[in-house]
Design an enzyme around this catalytic site. Sequence first.
Site: not given
Length: 302
Positions: A38, A88, A125, A172-173, A176-177, A245
């Site tokens: 968009r 990225k 961001d 976080n689930r 480790a992350r 969103y």
Amino acid sequence: MDDVVEHPSSALVAPGRLTIRGTTALAGVIGWPVAHSRSPLLHNFWLARYGIDGAYVPLPVAPGAFDVAVHGLRAAGFRGANVTIPHKEAAFAIADRLHRSAVRSGSVNTLVFAQDGTIEAHSTDGDGFVASLEAKGVDVARGPVLLLGAGGAARAVAASLLDRGMAVSVANRTTARAVALAEALSGDGSVPVSVIDWADWTDRLPGHALLVNTTSLGMHGGPGDVFTPDLSRAPDDMVVSDIVYVPRMTPLLTAAVARGLRVVDGTGMLLHQARLGFKCWFGVDPEVDADIQALFDADLAR
């Protein structure tokens, strides 16, 4: 934009119709696929509003062709480009200079082609997220913040909040992350980032002023498991935000409203991160107002 470090006549002639000349300032969004983006809708709206002889176009670039495409765009006179999946990491590597936002977030979503032929990389961001809060009258200095998620978006948001002196905790689930994110952001002498076990985050809501979901939980077409957060322990003055969103009112925001809490949806982050890129390329800081919000909402509803 500053804080950069070294690193290895209107074009609108009628609604929806552009005249592109040799003087037209060009930018775009690079991705694969990119038709769903968009960003062209937003940037071309602003170009028309401010009478800028410019155009912003989708640029489908296949994996493996990123470097050739970017150097070609730069040589062709483009001002720069947004970068989305799957490019990225390549965008980070191609930069001659990394803005502090890119260094801190470990990611790049905006390339600026300088007049000297070099490429400068930014991440808008995190600052876009903070701007979306400020636009809603949220005092971002209140803190502390509880952040759900440990991906690229989480790091960008956390970095911008930390840069404003806010204490940040991450759940976080995959623990480790979360630990890896905390170590990456705490390694330069910043305020340490705390890690909270995913199973305990609802119990740790007391003492936090802001709750931010950066995961895909609750996103339309996202994870199949139902996200039904329990916000019963949230402080009465907590602000709850979700970078998702679609839908605008995610399960987290719906639960927050039911609890009587103030909410900020994910459209603001998208609009404000776009605003920062537009300023880099076209030299105007565009206004994020009801008109562009309505344009965006109408496109979402299609």
